[in-house]
Design a protein around this motif. Structure first.
Motif, PDB file in Angstrom:
ATOM      1  N   MET A   1      63.652  16.878  88.804  1.00 30.65           N
ATOM      2  CA  MET A   1      62.483  17.710  88.891  1.00 30.65           C
ATOM      3  C   MET A   1      61.262  16.808  88.831  1.00 30.65           C
ATOM      4  SD  MET A   1      61.861  21.195  86.634  1.00 30.65           S
ATOM      5  CE  MET A   1      62.781  20.525  85.299  1.00 30.65           C
ATOM      6  N   GLY A   2      60.388  16.888  89.817  1.00 33.56           N
ATOM      7  CA  GLY A   2      59.205  16.054  89.857  1.00 33.56           C
ATOM      8  C   GLY A   2      57.994  16.743  89.262  1.00 33.56           C
ATOM      9  N   VAL A   3      56.890  16.027  89.281  1.00 29.67           N
ATOM     10  CA  VAL A   3      55.662  16.558  88.701  1.00 29.67           C
ATOM     11  C   VAL A   3      55.214  17.827  89.424  1.00 29.67           C
ATOM     12  CG1 VAL A   3      54.094  15.102  90.045  1.00 29.67           C
ATOM     13  CG2 VAL A   3      53.387  15.951  87.811  1.00 29.67           C
ATOM     14  N   GLY A   4      55.404  17.892  90.726  1.00 27.42           N
ATOM     15  CA  GLY A   4      55.023  19.091  91.481  1.00 27.42           C
ATOM     16  C   GLY A   4      55.795  20.313  91.021  1.00 27.42           C
ATOM     17  N   THR A   5      57.088  20.137  90.820  1.00 26.76           N
ATOM     18  CA  THR A   5      57.924  21.226  90.322  1.00 26.76           C
ATOM     19  C   THR A   5      57.473  21.651  88.939  1.00 26.76           C
ATOM     20  OG1 THR A   5      59.787  20.410  91.603  1.00 26.76           O
ATOM     21  CG2 THR A   5      60.301  21.914  89.809  1.00 26.76           C
ATOM     22  N   ASN A   6      57.135  20.675  88.106  1.00 23.48           N
ATOM     23  CA  ASN A   6      56.642  20.995  86.766  1.00 23.48           C
ATOM     24  C   ASN A   6      55.325  21.767  86.835  1.00 23.48           C
ATOM     25  OD1 ASN A   6      58.796  19.810  85.466  1.00 23.48           O
ATOM     26  ND2 ASN A   6      57.780  17.858  85.205  1.00 23.48           N
ATOM     27  N   LEU A   7      54.437  21.359  87.730  1.00 24.28           N
ATOM     28  CA  LEU A   7      53.171  22.072  87.878  1.00 24.28           C
ATOM     29  C   LEU A   7      53.415  23.520  88.301  1.00 24.28           C
ATOM     30  CD1 LEU A   7      50.877  19.429  89.625  1.00 24.28           C
ATOM     31  CD2 LEU A   7      50.778  20.191  87.242  1.00 24.28           C
ATOM     32  N   LYS A   8      54.316  23.718  89.267  1.00 31.29           N
ATOM     33  CA  LYS A   8      54.639  25.079  89.717  1.00 31.29           C
ATOM     34  C   LYS A   8      55.199  25.908  88.568  1.00 31.29           C
ATOM     35  CE  LYS A   8      55.812  23.813  94.432  1.00 31.29           C
ATOM     36  NZ  LYS A   8      56.902  23.658  95.397  1.00 31.29           N
ATOM     37  N   ARG A   9      56.123  25.316  87.816  1.00 31.64           N
ATOM     38  CA  ARG A   9      56.755  26.029  86.702  1.00 31.64           C
ATOM     39  C   ARG A   9      55.711  26.399  85.641  1.00 31.64           C
ATOM     40  NH1 ARG A   9      58.161  23.990  82.085  1.00 31.64           N
ATOM     41  NH2 ARG A   9      58.141  21.856  82.849  1.00 31.64           N
ATOM     42  N   LEU A  10      54.868  25.442  85.291  1.00 33.27           N
ATOM     43  CA  LEU A  10      53.846  25.699  84.285  1.00 33.27           C
ATOM     44  C   LEU A  10      52.831  26.727  84.765  1.00 33.27           C
ATOM     45  CD1 LEU A  10      53.338  22.025  83.112  1.00 33.27           C
ATOM     46  CD2 LEU A  10      54.272  23.898  81.725  1.00 33.27           C
ATOM     47  N   ARG A  11      52.459  26.644  86.027  1.00 34.52           N
ATOM     48  CA  ARG A  11      51.497  27.602  86.579  1.00 34.52           C
ATOM     49  C   ARG A  11      52.104  28.997  86.594  1.00 34.52           C
ATOM     50  NH1 ARG A  11      50.653  29.542  91.471  1.00 34.52           N
ATOM     51  NH2 ARG A  11      51.965  27.999  92.501  1.00 34.52           N
ATOM     52  N   SER A  12      53.375  29.079  86.929  1.00 34.34           N
ATOM     53  CA  SER A  12      54.064  30.367  86.927  1.00 34.34           C
ATOM     54  C   SER A  12      54.091  30.979  85.528  1.00 34.34           C
ATOM     55  CB  SER A  12      55.484  30.185  87.454  1.00 34.34           C
ATOM     56  OG  SER A  12      56.201  31.373  87.338  1.00 34.34           O
ATOM     57  N   LYS A  13      54.333  30.133  84.523  1.00 29.46           N
ATOM     58  CA  LYS A  13      54.368  30.622  83.140  1.00 29.46           C
ATOM     59  C   LYS A  13      53.012  31.141  82.688  1.00 29.46           C
ATOM     60  CE  LYS A  13      56.823  28.447  79.958  1.00 29.46           C
ATOM     61  NZ  LYS A  13      57.359  27.340  79.130  1.00 29.46           N
ATOM     62  N   THR A  14      51.944  30.495  83.145  1.00 31.40           N
ATOM     63  CA  THR A  14      50.598  30.887  82.724  1.00 31.40           C
ATOM     64  C   THR A  14      50.006  31.983  83.602  1.00 31.40           C
ATOM     65  OG1 THR A  14      49.566  29.162  84.075  1.00 31.40           O
ATOM     66  CG2 THR A  14      50.091  28.608  81.776  1.00 31.40           C
ATOM     67  N   LYS A  15      50.672  32.278  84.720  1.00 31.41           N
ATOM     68  CA  LYS A  15      50.225  33.324  85.659  1.00 31.41           C
ATOM     69  C   LYS A  15      48.917  32.979  86.376  1.00 31.41           C
ATOM     70  CE  LYS A  15      53.402  36.379  84.238  1.00 31.41           C
ATOM     71  NZ  LYS A  15      54.726  35.953  84.432  1.00 31.41           N
ATOM     72  N   PHE A  16      48.543  31.694  86.372  1.00 23.25           N
ATOM     73  CA  PHE A  16      47.372  31.273  87.130  1.00 23.25           C
ATOM     74  C   PHE A  16      47.743  31.128  88.598  1.00 23.25           C
ATOM     75  CE2 PHE A  16      45.932  29.110  83.057  1.00 23.25           C
ATOM     76  CZ  PHE A  16      44.877  29.968  82.833  1.00 23.25           C
ATOM     77  N   SER A  17      46.777  31.370  89.469  1.00 28.58           N
ATOM     78  CA  SER A  17      46.976  31.103  90.894  1.00 28.58           C
ATOM     79  C   SER A  17      46.618  29.643  91.161  1.00 28.58           C
ATOM     80  CB  SER A  17      46.079  32.008  91.740  1.00 28.58           C
ATOM     81  OG  SER A  17      44.716  31.644  91.572  1.00 28.58           O
ATOM     82  N   GLN A  18      47.024  29.146  92.318  1.00 31.24           N
ATOM     83  CA  GLN A  18      46.642  27.780  92.698  1.00 31.24           C
ATOM     84  C   GLN A  18      45.125  27.668  92.767  1.00 31.24           C
ATOM     85  OE1 GLN A  18      48.836  27.198  96.361  1.00 31.24           O
ATOM     86  NE2 GLN A  18      50.466  26.112  95.264  1.00 31.24           N
ATOM     87  N   GLN A  19      44.473  28.709  93.273  1.00 30.70           N
ATOM     88  CA  GLN A  19      43.012  28.690  93.384  1.00 30.70           C
ATOM     89  C   GLN A  19      42.357  28.622  92.009  1.00 30.70           C
ATOM     90  OE1 GLN A  19      41.064  28.679  96.426  1.00 30.70           O
ATOM     91  NE2 GLN A  19      39.702  27.913  94.827  1.00 30.70           N
ATOM     92  N   GLU A  20      42.895  29.364  91.043  1.00 28.11           N
ATOM     93  CA  GLU A  20      42.322  29.348  89.700  1.00 28.11           C
ATOM     94  C   GLU A  20      42.432  27.962  89.067  1.00 28.11           C
ATOM     95  OE1 GLU A  20      42.921  33.874  88.045  1.00 28.11           O
ATOM     96  OE2 GLU A  20      44.717  32.640  88.301  1.00 28.11           O
ATOM     97  N   ILE A  21      43.589  27.318  89.243  1.00 29.68           N
ATOM     98  CA  ILE A  21      43.762  25.965  88.697  1.00 29.68           C
ATOM     99  C   ILE A  21      42.790  25.008  89.390  1.00 29.68           C
ATOM    100  CG2 ILE A  21      45.344  24.023  88.401  1.00 29.68           C
ATOM    101  CD1 ILE A  21      46.106  26.360  86.643  1.00 29.68           C
ATOM    102  N   ALA A  22      42.715  25.105  90.712  1.00 24.23           N
ATOM    103  CA  ALA A  22      41.803  24.237  91.468  1.00 24.23           C
ATOM    104  C   ALA A  22      40.360  24.437  91.004  1.00 24.23           C
ATOM    105  CB  ALA A  22      41.937  24.522  92.965  1.00 24.23           C
ATOM    106  N   ASP A  23      39.968  25.678  90.783  1.00 21.99           N
ATOM    107  CA  ASP A  23      38.604  25.969  90.315  1.00 21.99           C
ATOM    108  C   ASP A  23      38.354  25.350  88.939  1.00 21.99           C
ATOM    109  OD1 ASP A  23      38.095  27.380  92.645  1.00 21.99           O
ATOM    110  OD2 ASP A  23      38.357  29.359  91.714  1.00 21.99           O
ATOM    111  N   MET A  24      39.344  25.453  88.044  1.00 22.40           N
ATOM    112  CA  MET A  24      39.185  24.873  86.699  1.00 22.40           C
ATOM    113  C   MET A  24      39.029  23.365  86.765  1.00 22.40           C
ATOM    114  SD  MET A  24      41.782  26.965  84.244  1.00 22.40           S
ATOM    115  CE  MET A  24      42.748  28.098  85.205  1.00 22.40           C
ATOM    116  N   LEU A  25      39.628  22.760  87.788  1.00 23.59           N
ATOM    117  CA  LEU A  25      39.556  21.305  87.945  1.00 23.59           C
ATOM    118  C   LEU A  25      38.393  20.872  88.827  1.00 23.59           C
ATOM    119  CD1 LEU A  25      43.381  20.658  88.516  1.00 23.59           C
ATOM    120  CD2 LEU A  25      42.066  20.068  86.471  1.00 23.59           C
ATOM    121  N   GLY A  26      37.723  21.838  89.445  1.00 20.49           N
ATOM    122  CA  GLY A  26      36.625  21.516  90.356  1.00 20.49           C
ATOM    123  C   GLY A  26      37.118  20.901  91.647  1.00 20.49           C
ATOM    124  N   LEU A  27      38.275  21.393  92.120  1.00 24.16           N
ATOM    125  CA  LEU A  27      38.906  20.851  93.324  1.00 24.16           C
ATOM    126  C   LEU A  27      39.059  21.918  94.394  1.00 24.16           C
ATOM    127  CD1 LEU A  27      41.957  19.080  91.649  1.00 24.16           C
ATOM    128  CD2 LEU A  27      39.964  17.943  92.620  1.00 24.16           C
TER     129      LEU A  27
END
Length: 111
Positions: A1-27
């Motif tokens: 399992m790579g970092v991308g898979t971990n990011l997907k898993r963690l994002r799924s657990k937190t119920k954030f969208s990709q856009q929400e994470i990107a916004d929090m990071l300013g990306l």
């Protein structure tokens, strides 16, 4: 399992969208999506913020070890009630293996 898979898993657990994470990071969302798809590497400056967003240790973002988490939520069994065990398995192969072993165990107890 790579970092991308971990990011997907963690994002799924937190119920954030990709856009929400990107916004929090300013990306841009595409930048974050590329990290999850492992088409580009995460810039080191964003790693602590990702750990903070997902409320994990930095190491957990990169941990490739398959995990089986077991929580044993017990309660007072004075009335002979049954305890509750929760299994949180994040890897499909581990789930399949676990299900097979559990089924074997249950069948052996029925005999």
């Amino acid at each position: 399992m790579g970092v991308g898979t971990n990011l997907k898993r963690l994002r799924s657990k937190t119920k954030f969208s990709q856009q929400e994470i990107a916004d929090m990071l300013g990306l841009d969302r595409n930048t974050y999506t590329n990290w999850e798809n492992e088409t580009t590497d995460i810039k080191s400056q964003y790693i602590p913020k990702l750990a903070e967003i997902f409320n994990v240790k930095i190491q957990d973002l990169f941990d490739s070890e398959r995990r089986l988490e077991i929580s044993n939520n017990t309660f007072d069994n004075k009335d002979n009630s049954v305890g509750l065990i929760i299994f949180n398995i994040s890897d499909k192969e581990v789930i399949s293996s676990f299900n097979s072993k559990l089924e074997e165990l249950i069948n052996s107890l029925k005999k």
